[in-house]
Design a protein around this motif. Structure first.
Motif, mmCIF file in Angstrom:
data_model
loop_
_atom_site.group_PDB
_atom_site.id
_atom_site.type_symbol
_atom_site.label_atom_id
_atom_site.label_comp_id
_atom_site.label_asym_id
_atom_site.label_seq_id
_atom_site.Cartn_x
_atom_site.Cartn_y
_atom_site.Cartn_z
ATOM 1 N N GLU A 132 30.501 25.809 58.763
ATOM 2 C CA GLU A 132 31.452 25.472 60.182
ATOM 3 C C GLU A 132 32.498 26.334 60.514
ATOM 4 O OE1 GLU A 132 30.498 20.482 60.231
ATOM 5 O OE2 GLU A 132 32.442 21.221 59.584
ATOM 6 N N GLU A 133 33.120 26.727 59.325
ATOM 7 C CA GLU A 133 34.473 27.434 59.560
ATOM 8 C C GLU A 133 34.263 28.835 60.079
ATOM 9 O OE1 GLU A 133 35.247 24.216 56.836
ATOM 10 O OE2 GLU A 133 33.773 25.882 56.815
ATOM 11 N N ILE A 134 33.086 29.492 59.647
ATOM 12 C CA ILE A 134 32.633 30.867 60.026
ATOM 13 C C ILE A 134 32.115 30.581 61.361
ATOM 14 C CG2 ILE A 134 31.086 32.682 59.759
ATOM 15 C CD1 ILE A 134 33.381 32.585 57.611
ATOM 16 N N MET A 135 31.443 29.664 61.743
ATOM 17 C CA MET A 135 30.848 29.488 63.325
ATOM 18 C C MET A 135 32.082 29.088 64.107
ATOM 19 S SD MET A 135 27.544 29.653 62.992
ATOM 20 C CE MET A 135 28.067 31.061 62.169
ATOM 21 N N ALA A 136 33.035 28.410 63.810
ATOM 22 C CA ALA A 136 34.227 28.318 64.727
ATOM 23 C C ALA A 136 34.967 29.693 64.937
ATOM 24 C CB ALA A 136 35.089 27.320 64.124
ATOM 25 N N ASP A 137 35.196 30.340 63.899
ATOM 26 C CA ASP A 137 35.983 31.565 63.912
ATOM 27 C C ASP A 137 35.278 32.678 64.733
ATOM 28 O OD1 ASP A 137 38.476 33.076 63.053
ATOM 29 O OD2 ASP A 137 36.930 34.316 62.048
ATOM 30 N N LEU A 138 33.672 32.738 64.613
ATOM 31 C CA LEU A 138 32.891 33.668 65.276
ATOM 32 C C LEU A 138 33.275 33.415 66.772
ATOM 33 C CD1 LEU A 138 30.887 35.814 65.691
ATOM 34 C CD2 LEU A 138 29.051 33.962 65.167
ATOM 35 N N SER A 139 33.140 32.235 67.296
ATOM 36 C CA SER A 139 32.910 31.581 68.673
ATOM 37 C C SER A 139 34.623 32.222 69.292
ATOM 38 C CB SER A 139 32.674 30.439 68.736
ATOM 39 O OG SER A 139 33.760 29.569 68.128
ATOM 40 N N VAL A 140 35.600 31.876 68.530
ATOM 41 C CA VAL A 140 37.093 32.314 69.021
ATOM 42 C C VAL A 140 37.211 33.699 68.898
ATOM 43 C CG1 VAL A 140 39.413 31.782 68.603
ATOM 44 C CG2 VAL A 140 37.909 29.937 68.280
ATOM 45 N N ARG A 141 36.815 34.472 68.049
ATOM 46 C CA ARG A 141 37.077 35.704 67.917
ATOM 47 C C ARG A 141 36.176 36.479 69.154
ATOM 48 N NH1 ARG A 141 34.741 38.495 64.241
ATOM 49 N NH2 ARG A 141 33.838 36.636 62.746
ATOM 50 N N THR A 142 34.890 36.139 69.460
ATOM 51 C CA THR A 142 34.265 36.574 70.501
ATOM 52 C C THR A 142 35.036 36.184 71.935
ATOM 53 O OG1 THR A 142 32.157 36.263 69.198
ATOM 54 C CG2 THR A 142 31.986 36.482 71.761
ATOM 55 N N ALA A 143 35.523 35.200 71.989
ATOM 56 C CA ALA A 143 36.433 34.881 73.120
ATOM 57 C C ALA A 143 37.523 35.643 73.145
ATOM 58 C CB ALA A 143 36.713 33.414 73.142
ATOM 59 N N ILE A 144 38.233 36.062 72.286
ATOM 60 C CA ILE A 144 39.244 36.730 72.154
ATOM 61 C C ILE A 144 39.052 38.348 72.807
ATOM 62 C CG2 ILE A 144 41.119 38.132 70.859
ATOM 63 C CD1 ILE A 144 41.140 35.367 69.058
ATOM 64 N N LYS A 145 37.904 38.719 72.354
ATOM 65 C CA LYS A 145 37.423 39.955 72.731
ATOM 66 C C LYS A 145 37.225 40.204 74.271
ATOM 67 C CE LYS A 145 35.239 41.669 68.274
ATOM 68 N NZ LYS A 145 33.971 41.807 67.651
ATOM 69 N N ALA A 146 36.723 38.935 74.815
ATOM 70 C CA ALA A 146 36.557 38.838 76.100
ATOM 71 C C ALA A 146 37.776 38.668 77.157
ATOM 72 C CB ALA A 146 35.389 38.195 76.509
ATOM 73 N N TYR A 147 38.721 38.155 76.478
ATOM 74 C CA TYR A 147 40.067 37.627 77.009
ATOM 75 C C TYR A 147 40.618 38.772 78.024
ATOM 76 C CZ TYR A 147 44.380 35.123 77.751
ATOM 77 O OH TYR A 147 45.252 34.382 78.410
ATOM 78 N N PRO A 148 40.815 38.528 79.239
ATOM 79 C CA PRO A 148 41.266 39.491 80.514
ATOM 80 C C PRO A 148 42.702 39.874 79.939
ATOM 81 C CG PRO A 148 40.387 37.491 81.346
ATOM 82 C CD PRO A 148 40.335 37.262 79.985
ATOM 83 N N LYS A 149 42.945 41.443 79.978
ATOM 84 C CA LYS A 149 44.383 41.795 79.510
ATOM 85 C C LYS A 149 45.182 41.146 80.589
ATOM 86 C CE LYS A 149 42.449 46.093 77.727
ATOM 87 N NZ LYS A 149 42.614 47.251 77.769
ATOM 88 N N ASN A 150 45.060 40.979 81.897
ATOM 89 C CA ASN A 150 46.130 40.572 82.639
ATOM 90 C C ASN A 150 46.299 38.911 82.712
ATOM 91 O OD1 ASN A 150 46.808 43.097 83.082
ATOM 92 N ND2 ASN A 150 45.189 43.407 84.675
ATOM 93 N N ALA A 151 45.596 38.354 82.046
ATOM 94 C CA ALA A 151 45.511 36.793 82.261
ATOM 95 C C ALA A 151 46.785 36.487 81.553
ATOM 96 C CB ALA A 151 44.367 36.118 81.412
ATOM 97 N N ARG A 152 47.567 35.549 82.575
ATOM 98 C CA ARG A 152 48.952 34.874 81.973
ATOM 99 C C ARG A 152 49.128 33.555 82.644
ATOM 100 N NH1 ARG A 152 48.601 39.132 80.111
ATOM 101 N NH2 ARG A 152 50.433 40.981 79.871
ATOM 102 N N LEU A 153 49.967 32.583 81.671
ATOM 103 C CA LEU A 153 50.054 31.271 82.150
ATOM 104 C C LEU A 153 50.886 31.431 83.736
ATOM 105 C CD1 LEU A 153 51.275 29.509 79.198
ATOM 106 C CD2 LEU A 153 49.174 28.966 80.237
#
Length: 547
Positions: free
Chosen positions: A526-547
């Motif tokens: 579970e821990e590896i699966m959760a981390d994999l999904s978040v790390r993949t999301a981080i890689k795809a995170y837009p550079k200019n996305a801000r609150l």
């Protein structure tokens, strides 16, 4: 008693002689003599008990309400009308993902896994139901029969759990032709994977085809033609030959046996979810023509029955860049020992040792030191399969819990000297805390199901090997195993003591609650699966996305 008859569901049973050998005691049964015992019978026994004692049935009351009850062996093959017991498209809802071929395939698969009678040869031929073999093997930790594997091959079920592809041409069609090979998608495979869980005998199910579902796809995608001929089960091999023959307008005979078993051999005591850390080595000998393999593998599903091991080895430097995949046949240099785990040893879970095992270079799958990529790509299908099975088993457990809450009959004052249908003054389902637990279970199963459908659709449209799809599968695996925890916990609380008893009313819930953590570990924790999904999301995170 000289004469003791009871009524269950309008049918009359003569229990005069049986009372003396009644497993629950003689006197408790005789208390019901001359009475309608329907409510209390179903508070204590599963429906299949009536199938077992049909010889005691004498007839049916003239004024009995409704038709005679169906046998449990018939009911288990039908689509359930209990809310949430089936996917929504089987209970009146519309779906863009499923059509008549999926429904027909499910009907045929359920007929086979839950109740088809076939010939099992043990000296003299004896008729067994597939459900009966599953329960027997699960209890005794014995291997699934060769006859069952053969029948699965005939129906194309072994081919179907490999996913879509050119291997889908069994001699008699897919389950008799209910779906054409060119129509077959991952949604059809999902149906088969779900239906193989109907027995709730997880060790048996994994021993029967779970191991092949994760080992054989590597060969089908990356193996040489000769490997597929040597190590693929005969029905799959013949399907591929038929496809080639059809392309050349040729003709081949029908080979039906399921003669070999091929399993995936990656995990070690030193390397679980961290595959890149594995230590099993493959070193070229002085001739440069053979690898010498040494090392161990652990928790290898189906390993006790395997003829071939799709094995991850280290051929180069440390880390992911030094891993290769090899097809290694069983030999004196490849030994297996049974490993006891939370579920039945019918799964054939093995500890595997390779000691100076000579493996010719031609047994290398793909390119040397490029095995990590093969492992990762195969994980997508394996993890997707695991999530489908997790959700299907949770749905079955939820149905069992709902049924129990509706029919629970216990304390209080009833008619005559018999107890009433109430618990603390109310039927179990009328307790708000029980309804909340059921709502949690319904919601958990349904939300994971819809996420599975979304991912499966995109596996078809985008391909099953991409990193984005893999990350979503990992997230679903994490969510599904967490959902399984909730379902198991709630189910046991609702069934009470029966939920922790291996036989009787709580058998399904007890099995599920005992083994549900296994999928939370294998195929990636579970821990590896959760981390994999978040790390993949981080890689795809837009550079200019801000609150």
């Amino acid at each position: 008693a000289d004469d003791a008859w009871i009524i269950v569901d309008g049918d009359v049973y003569d229990v005069t002689k049986f009372a003396g050998v009644h497993p629950g005691g003689t006197q408790i049964l005789l208390e019901y003599a001359g009475k309608d015992a329907t409510e209390d019978f179903y508070a204590l026994h599963r429906l299949e008990v009536l199938d077992k004692y049909q010889r005691l049935k004498k007839g049916r009351l003239a004024d009995a309400q409704g038709p005679a009850p169906k046998k449990a062996s018939e009911v288990i093959q039908e689509f359930s009308k209990v809310p949430f017991a089936e996917p929504s498209y089987l209970q009146g809802f519309k779906s863009p993902y499923f059509n008549e071929t999926h429904i027909k395939l499910r009907q045929e698969a359920r007929k086979f896994f839950a109740g088809e009678v076939w010939r099992k040869r043990r000296g003299k031929g004896v008729d067994y139901e597939s459900m009966e073999e599953a329960l027997e093997c699960e209890q005794k930790s014995t291997a699934p029969s060769k006859e069952m594997r053969k029948r699965m091959g005939e129906l194309g079920l072994i081919a179907m759990v490999q996913g879509p592809g050119p291997h889908l041409i069994p001699p008699k069609g897919l389950c008799g032709g209910v779906v054409k090979p060119e129509e077959f998608t991952y949604f059809h495979e999902m149906v088969v994977q779900e239906e193989r869980c109907r027995t709730m005998c997880p060790g048996y199910e994994d021993g029967l085809d779970g191991a092949v579902s994760i080992g054989l796809p590597v060969l089908l995608k990356y193996g040489s033609d000769w490997m597929k001929q040597e190590a693929a089960p005969l029905p799959v091999k013949n399907s591929m030959e038929r496809r080639r023959a059809a392309n050349h307008h040729g003709c081949l005979g029908d080979g039906m046996g399921c003669d070999v078993t091929c399993v995936l051999s990656i995990t070690e005591a030193f390397a679980g979810s961290d595959v890149a850390g594995l230590r099993t080595t493959a070193v070229l000998d002085s001739t440069g023509e053979n690898y010498i393999v040494n090392g161990t593998k652990k928790w290898i599903t189906g390993g006790m029955y395997a003829d071939w091991f799709v094995t991850a080895v280290r051929t180069g430097k440390q880390g992911a860049g030094g891993i290769s995949m090899m097809l290694i046949p069983r030999s004196d240099a490849v030994q297996t020992k049974i490993m006891k785990s939370k579920y039945s040893s019918a799964a054939g879970t093995a500890y595997v040792t390779y000691e100076n095992c000579i493996v010719p270079k031609k047994y290398l799958i793909g390119t040397e030191n490029k095995g990590f990529q093969i492992i990762m790509s195969n994980f997508n299908h394996e993890r997707w399969m695991i999530t489908g099975v997790c959700i299907a088993r949770a749905r079955i457990c939820t149905e069992e819990t709902f049924k129990w809450a509706m029919q629970r009959k216990a304390e209080g004052t009833g008619s005559g000297s018999l107890p009433s249908p109430e618990v603390f003054g109310k039927p179990l389902i009328e307790q708000p805390v029980i309804r909340e637990k059921l709502a949690q279970m319904f919601a958990g199963v349904e939300t994971c199901t819809q996420m599975l459908y979304d991912i499966t659709y995109n596996m078809i449209s985008m391909g099953s090997q991409g990193a984005d799809v893999g990350a979503r599968i990992a997230l679903l695996k994490y969510q599904s195993t967490r959902m399984n925890h909730l379902v198991a916990d709630n189910a046991v609380q609702v069934l009470g003591g029966r939920g922790v008893t291996q036989t009787g009313m709580g058998r399904v819930v007890e099995v599920f609650s005992r083994m549900y953590k296994i999928p939370a570990v294998y195929g990636g924790s579970e821990e590896i699966m959760a981390d994999l999904s978040v790390r993949t999301a981080i890689k795809a995170y837009p550079k200019n996305a801000r609150l």
